[in-house]
Design a protein around this motif. Structure first.
Motif, PDB file in Angstrom:
ATOM      1  N   ILE A 259       0.809  -1.213   0.000  1.00  0.00           N
ATOM      2  CA  ILE A 259       0.000   0.000   0.000  1.00  0.00           C
ATOM      3  C   ILE A 259       0.844   1.265   0.000  1.00  0.00           C
ATOM      4  O   ILE A 259       0.402   2.318  -0.459  1.00  0.00           O
ATOM      5  CB  ILE A 259      -0.939   0.000   1.232  1.00  0.00           C
ATOM      6  N   GLU A 260       2.065   1.188   0.482  1.00  0.00           N
ATOM      7  CA  GLU A 260       2.904   2.375   0.688  1.00  0.00           C
ATOM      8  C   GLU A 260       2.925   3.338  -0.504  1.00  0.00           C
ATOM      9  O   GLU A 260       2.780   4.558  -0.317  1.00  0.00           O
ATOM     10  CB  GLU A 260       4.316   1.934   1.051  1.00  0.00           C
ATOM     11  N   PRO A 261       3.063   2.875  -1.757  1.00  0.00           N
ATOM     12  CA  PRO A 261       3.102   3.828  -2.874  1.00  0.00           C
ATOM     13  C   PRO A 261       1.724   4.294  -3.354  1.00  0.00           C
ATOM     14  O   PRO A 261       1.626   5.177  -4.211  1.00  0.00           O
ATOM     15  CB  PRO A 261       3.809   3.034  -3.976  1.00  0.00           C
ATOM     16  N   LYS A 262       0.655   3.726  -2.796  1.00  0.00           N
ATOM     17  CA  LYS A 262      -0.692   4.067  -3.246  1.00  0.00           C
ATOM     18  C   LYS A 262      -1.190   5.350  -2.581  1.00  0.00           C
ATOM     19  O   LYS A 262      -0.724   5.743  -1.519  1.00  0.00           O
ATOM     20  CB  LYS A 262      -1.662   2.910  -2.946  1.00  0.00           C
ATOM     21  N   LYS A 263      -2.161   5.989  -3.222  1.00  0.00           N
ATOM     22  CA  LYS A 263      -2.749   7.214  -2.680  1.00  0.00           C
ATOM     23  C   LYS A 263      -4.107   6.964  -2.050  1.00  0.00           C
ATOM     24  O   LYS A 263      -4.462   7.594  -1.048  1.00  0.00           O
ATOM     25  CB  LYS A 263      -2.883   8.261  -3.801  1.00  0.00           C
ATOM     26  N   ARG A 264      -4.880   6.044  -2.655  1.00  0.00           N
ATOM     27  CA  ARG A 264      -6.215   5.752  -2.153  1.00  0.00           C
ATOM     28  C   ARG A 264      -6.347   4.268  -1.842  1.00  0.00           C
ATOM     29  O   ARG A 264      -5.793   3.418  -2.542  1.00  0.00           O
ATOM     30  CB  ARG A 264      -7.294   6.140  -3.166  1.00  0.00           C
ATOM     31  N   VAL A 265      -7.118   3.978  -0.781  1.00  0.00           N
ATOM     32  CA  VAL A 265      -7.395   2.587  -0.417  1.00  0.00           C
ATOM     33  C   VAL A 265      -8.903   2.443  -0.217  1.00  0.00           C
ATOM     34  O   VAL A 265      -9.506   3.181   0.569  1.00  0.00           O
ATOM     35  CB  VAL A 265      -6.659   2.172   0.873  1.00  0.00           C
ATOM     36  N   PHE A 266      -9.501   1.498  -0.934  1.00  0.00           N
ATOM     37  CA  PHE A 266     -10.922   1.193  -0.781  1.00  0.00           C
ATOM     38  C   PHE A 266     -11.048  -0.113  -0.005  1.00  0.00           C
ATOM     39  O   PHE A 266     -10.468  -1.129  -0.398  1.00  0.00           O
ATOM     40  CB  PHE A 266     -11.598   1.049  -2.146  1.00  0.00           C
ATOM     41  N   ILE A 267     -11.791  -0.102   1.088  1.00  0.00           N
ATOM     42  CA  ILE A 267     -11.981  -1.298   1.903  1.00  0.00           C
ATOM     43  C   ILE A 267     -13.466  -1.656   1.887  1.00  0.00           C
ATOM     44  O   ILE A 267     -14.318  -0.829   2.240  1.00  0.00           O
ATOM     45  CB  ILE A 267     -11.511  -1.080   3.350  1.00  0.00           C
ATOM     46  N   LEU A 268     -13.779  -2.877   1.474  1.00  0.00           N
ATOM     47  CA  LEU A 268     -15.160  -3.335   1.378  1.00  0.00           C
ATOM     48  C   LEU A 268     -15.461  -4.291   2.528  1.00  0.00           C
ATOM     49  O   LEU A 268     -14.709  -5.242   2.764  1.00  0.00           O
ATOM     50  CB  LEU A 268     -15.382  -4.034   0.027  1.00  0.00           C
ATOM     51  N   VAL A 269     -16.561  -4.040   3.237  1.00  0.00           N
ATOM     52  CA  VAL A 269     -16.893  -4.816   4.436  1.00  0.00           C
ATOM     53  C   VAL A 269     -18.352  -5.284   4.362  1.00  0.00           C
ATOM     54  O   VAL A 269     -19.271  -4.465   4.345  1.00  0.00           O
ATOM     55  CB  VAL A 269     -16.690  -3.988   5.720  1.00  0.00           C
ATOM     56  N   HIS A 270     -18.563  -6.595   4.330  1.00  0.00           N
ATOM     57  CA  HIS A 270     -19.916  -7.151   4.240  1.00  0.00           C
ATOM     58  C   HIS A 270     -20.586  -7.208   5.606  1.00  0.00           C
ATOM     59  O   HIS A 270     -19.983  -6.884   6.643  1.00  0.00           O
ATOM     60  CB  HIS A 270     -19.876  -8.553   3.609  1.00  0.00           C
ATOM     61  N   GLY A 271     -21.830  -7.646   5.638  1.00  0.00           N
ATOM     62  CA  GLY A 271     -22.589  -7.720   6.868  1.00  0.00           C
ATOM     63  C   GLY A 271     -22.691  -9.125   7.434  1.00  0.00           C
ATOM     64  O   GLY A 271     -21.944 -10.025   7.032  1.00  0.00           O
ATOM     65  N   PHE A 272     -23.629  -9.317   8.352  1.00  0.00           N
ATOM     66  CA  PHE A 272     -23.815 -10.630   8.958  1.00  0.00           C
ATOM     67  C   PHE A 272     -24.634 -11.525   8.026  1.00  0.00           C
ATOM     68  O   PHE A 272     -25.161 -11.080   7.009  1.00  0.00           O
ATOM     69  CB  PHE A 272     -24.511 -10.480  10.317  1.00  0.00           C
ATOM     70  N   ASN A 273     -24.712 -12.799   8.363  1.00  0.00           N
ATOM     71  CA  ASN A 273     -25.487 -13.766   7.585  1.00  0.00           C
ATOM     72  C   ASN A 273     -25.048 -13.786   6.121  1.00  0.00           C
ATOM     73  O   ASN A 273     -25.873 -13.823   5.202  1.00  0.00           O
ATOM     74  CB  ASN A 273     -26.986 -13.464   7.668  1.00  0.00           C
ATOM     75  N   ALA A 274     -23.739 -13.754   5.908  1.00  0.00           N
ATOM     76  CA  ALA A 274     -23.198 -13.747   4.546  1.00  0.00           C
ATOM     77  C   ALA A 274     -22.079 -14.764   4.442  1.00  0.00           C
ATOM     78  O   ALA A 274     -21.355 -15.014   5.404  1.00  0.00           O
ATOM     79  CB  ALA A 274     -22.674 -12.353   4.196  1.00  0.00           C
ATOM     80  N   ASP A 275     -21.947 -15.365   3.269  1.00  0.00           N
ATOM     81  CA  ASP A 275     -20.841 -16.288   3.035  1.00  0.00           C
ATOM     82  C   ASP A 275     -19.948 -15.720   1.946  1.00  0.00           C
ATOM     83  O   ASP A 275     -20.345 -14.843   1.185  1.00  0.00           O
ATOM     84  CB  ASP A 275     -21.358 -17.678   2.632  1.00  0.00           C
TER      85      ASP A 275
END
Length: 352
Positions: free
Chosen positions: A101-117
């Motif tokens: 990540i060090e050379p990157k400018k933006r980071v997108f983090i995706l986080v799901h919910g409960f009851n998911a596989d």
């Protein structure tokens, strides 16, 4: 009996007579790794520990993936004397992520919910990634998976809600927070769905746990919640986009032991924006009857504009988009609604 409380009793009976929950486990032998050009996979267990390479062979999987008993990497590792080996993998994994990540400018983090596989979430993560304009040189996308349990039965899903509530806090405080602590001076966009909002809040603030859950984490799983590392002030600029946030005002409050009163938490200055959806017709957030939205582990933030307004008085960084009219709580429906793209644009994220 009052009709309202009759339904309340029926729900409680259903919760305690249901079973058959299943752990959300990774399929890959290497669940925590990078893929060119700009994709990183992160997968944590119920306590926020990262799955090591060859985890199935080295740790085994629960029989039929049943969630009657907790599945804890740290408990297994400690019981057989491999605790340091697991911790060493996690340190090495975070070091690899940090360098990537060090050379990157933006980071997108995706986080799901409960009851998911994992299988179903992959499709939703891919849809989001395909509609966000990114540059592999400047941007990284992190697909974050956690053990929110899952079930196909309505009553079992309801029971799942209580089991997954504390797991979401552990996933955030011990999993997602470590990821955030291993990047600096980045524009970070965290897109969450449902109980994923609790994962996010637990990463950027200090959650309050059920007393018995804390004791179990320490006595059975060898995890001392009191010793969690804080969110480091790494000069990141964090924007949280919470779709159908299945959390309540309590996620933003703590108990002042001196006065025995609830007070609002102080968020890191890194948190620049929290943009949520409000949906008075979301059946899951409504808990079918409305009056339950602020009970039984509250979901009122994503359901009631009143809750949003209460937070807005304490935090100027809040904004909302109204999704009322859509009855579904599904991740797929929220991200495919045109209003989601508009939310991204409002946060200066280019979409296609």
């Amino acid at each position: 009996m009052n009709t309202r409380y009759f339904f309340y009793v029926i729900i409680i009976i259903g919760l305690f007579t249901s079973c058959g929950l299943i752990h959300n486990l990774p399929d890959s032998a290497s669940p925590n790794t990078g893929a060119d050009p700009n994709l990183w996979y992160s997968f944590v267990d119920q306590n926020g520990n990262f799955y090591p390479d060859n985890w199935k062979k080295n740790y085994g999987i629960p029989s039929n993936k049943a969630a009657r008993d907790p599945y804890s990497l740290m408990k297994i590792a400690t019981d057989r004397g491999d605790r340091e080996q697991l911790l060493a993998f996690e340190r090495g994994n975070m070091l690899r992520l940090s360098k990537r990540i060090e050379p990157k400018k933006r980071v997108f983090i995706l986080v799901h919910g409960f009851n998911a596989d994992e299988e179903s979430v992959v499709k939703q993560y891919k849809y989001i990634a395909d509609h966000i304009v990114t540059n592999p040189k400047n941007d990284e996308i992190i697909r974050f998976y956690w053990d929110g349990l899952r079930s196909t039965s309505p009553f079992r899903s309801a029971k799942n809600w209580f089991s997954a509530a504390s797991f979401s806090q552990m996933a955030g405080e011990f999993g997602l927070r470590r990821i955030l602590n291993n990047m600096a001076d980045k524009d970070v966009y965290i897109i969450s769905h449902s109980r994923g909002a609790s994962v996010v809040m637990s990463a950027i603030s200090n959650p309050e746990y059920n007393t018995s859950f804390s004791a179990q984490a320490k006595d059975i799983h060898n995890i001392d919640i009191e010793r969690a590392k804080p969110l480091l002030e790494n000069k990141n600029r964090i924007t949280c986009i919470m779709l159908a946030p299945a959390i309540g005002l309590s996620e933003f409050q703590y108990t002042d032991t001196t006065t025995n009163t609830k007070k609002f938490v102080d968020l890191s200055t890194q948190v620049k924006k929290i943009h949520i959806t409000i949906n008075g017709t979301d059946k899951m957030l409504k808990k079918f009857f409305g009056f339950l939205s602020n009970k039984l582990t509250p979901t009122d933030l994503g359901y009631k504009e009143d809750s949003f307004n209460a937070l807005k008085k304490n935090y100027t960084i809040f904004s909302m988009t109204d999704f009322t009219g859509m009855s579904s709580h599904d991740f797929s429906r929220y991200i495919r609604d045109p209003r989601f793209k508009q939310m991204l644009r409002e946060e200066s994220i280019q979409v296609q």
